[in-house]
Scaffold this motif. Structure first.
Motif, short mmCIF file in Angstrom:
data_model
loop_
_atom_site.label_atom_id
_atom_site.label_comp_id
_atom_site.label_asym_id
_atom_site.label_seq_id
_atom_site.Cartn_x
_atom_site.Cartn_y
_atom_site.Cartn_z
N ARG A 15 102.04 46.51 63.15
CA ARG A 15 102.44 47.08 61.85
C ARG A 15 103.52 46.23 61.20
O ARG A 15 103.54 46.05 59.98
CB ARG A 15 102.94 48.51 62.03
N GLN A 16 104.43 45.74 62.05
CA GLN A 16 105.50 44.90 61.53
C GLN A 16 104.92 43.62 60.91
O GLN A 16 105.34 43.22 59.82
CB GLN A 16 106.40 44.50 62.70
N CYS A 17 103.93 43.03 61.56
CA CYS A 17 103.28 41.84 61.02
C CYS A 17 102.65 42.16 59.68
O CYS A 17 102.74 41.37 58.74
CB CYS A 17 102.19 41.34 61.98
N VAL A 18 101.99 43.33 59.59
CA VAL A 18 101.34 43.72 58.34
C VAL A 18 102.39 43.93 57.26
O VAL A 18 102.22 43.51 56.12
CB VAL A 18 100.47 44.98 58.55
N ASN A 19 103.50 44.57 57.64
CA ASN A 19 104.60 44.76 56.69
C ASN A 19 105.14 43.43 56.19
O ASN A 19 105.58 43.31 55.05
CB ASN A 19 105.75 45.54 57.35
N ASN A 20 105.10 42.45 57.07
CA ASN A 20 105.61 41.13 56.70
C ASN A 20 104.60 40.29 55.94
O ASN A 20 104.84 39.13 55.65
CB ASN A 20 106.08 40.38 57.95
N GLY A 21 103.43 40.89 55.64
CA GLY A 21 102.50 40.20 54.75
C GLY A 21 101.16 39.81 55.37
O GLY A 21 100.32 39.25 54.67
N ALA A 22 100.95 40.08 56.66
CA ALA A 22 99.65 39.75 57.26
C ALA A 22 98.58 40.67 56.69
O ALA A 22 98.72 41.89 56.74
CB ALA A 22 99.72 39.89 58.77
N ARG A 47 91.63 47.94 62.30
CA ARG A 47 91.83 49.36 62.01
C ARG A 47 93.28 49.65 61.61
O ARG A 47 93.54 50.39 60.67
CB ARG A 47 91.44 50.16 63.26
N LEU A 48 94.23 49.05 62.33
CA LEU A 48 95.64 49.24 62.01
C LEU A 48 95.96 48.71 60.62
O LEU A 48 96.73 49.31 59.87
CB LEU A 48 96.51 48.54 63.05
N ILE A 49 95.36 47.58 60.26
CA ILE A 49 95.58 47.01 58.93
C ILE A 49 95.03 47.97 57.87
O ILE A 49 95.69 48.26 56.88
CB ILE A 49 94.91 45.62 58.82
N GLU A 50 93.82 48.49 58.12
CA GLU A 50 93.21 49.45 57.19
C GLU A 50 94.10 50.68 57.01
O GLU A 50 94.37 51.11 55.90
CB GLU A 50 91.87 49.93 57.74
N HIS A 53 97.09 50.01 54.87
CA HIS A 53 96.82 49.94 53.44
C HIS A 53 96.49 51.31 52.87
O HIS A 53 96.87 51.62 51.75
CB HIS A 53 95.71 48.92 53.16
N ASP A 54 95.82 52.15 53.67
CA ASP A 54 95.54 53.52 53.24
C ASP A 54 96.84 54.27 52.99
O ASP A 54 97.01 54.95 51.99
CB ASP A 54 94.73 54.28 54.29
N SER A 55 97.78 54.15 53.92
CA SER A 55 99.04 54.89 53.79
C SER A 55 99.84 54.36 52.61
O SER A 55 100.55 55.10 51.95
CB SER A 55 99.85 54.82 55.08
N GLN A 56 99.71 53.07 52.33
CA GLN A 56 100.40 52.49 51.18
C GLN A 56 99.86 53.07 49.87
O GLN A 56 100.60 53.42 48.99
CB GLN A 56 100.20 50.96 51.16
N ASP A 61 101.22 60.25 46.26
CA ASP A 61 100.96 61.68 46.41
C ASP A 61 102.23 62.52 46.57
O ASP A 61 102.26 63.68 46.25
CB ASP A 61 100.06 61.92 47.64
N SER A 62 103.26 61.89 47.09
CA SER A 62 104.48 62.66 47.38
C SER A 62 105.46 62.57 46.23
O SER A 62 106.26 61.66 46.14
CB SER A 62 105.11 62.16 48.67
#
Ligand code: FES
Length: 66
Positions: A15-22, A47-50, A53-56, A61-62
């Motif tokens: 997740r950290q990698c994805v946060n950093n732009g992966a 799946r983790l990348i998906e 992005h879904d949560s982003q 909504d909040s």
């Protein structure tokens, strides 16, 4: 949760990698090494990348109103 057993990489690190732009399993692989050996964890990385992005995209909504 350990995702990549070959490199002992857990979901937090990915997740950290994805946060950093992966943006792809390939970029996660470059960033932290997960998925660069046997490759059996690559679907889980995708799946983790998906999910990330879904949560982003659900962030709007909040609202603070109500
Ligand atoms: S489990 Fe990730 S490369 Fe083997």
């Amino acid at each position: 949760m350990l995702v990549c057993h070959c490199h002992a990489v857990n979901d937090r690190t990915i997740r950290q990698c994805v946060n950093n732009g992966a943006r792809s399993e390939h970029e996660v692989r470059e960033a932290c090494g997960a998925g660069s050996s046997c490759g059996s964890c690559r679907p889980a990385i995708d799946r983790l990348i998906e999910l990330h992005h879904d949560s982003q995209s659900g962030i709007n909504d909040s609202g603070a109103q109500g």
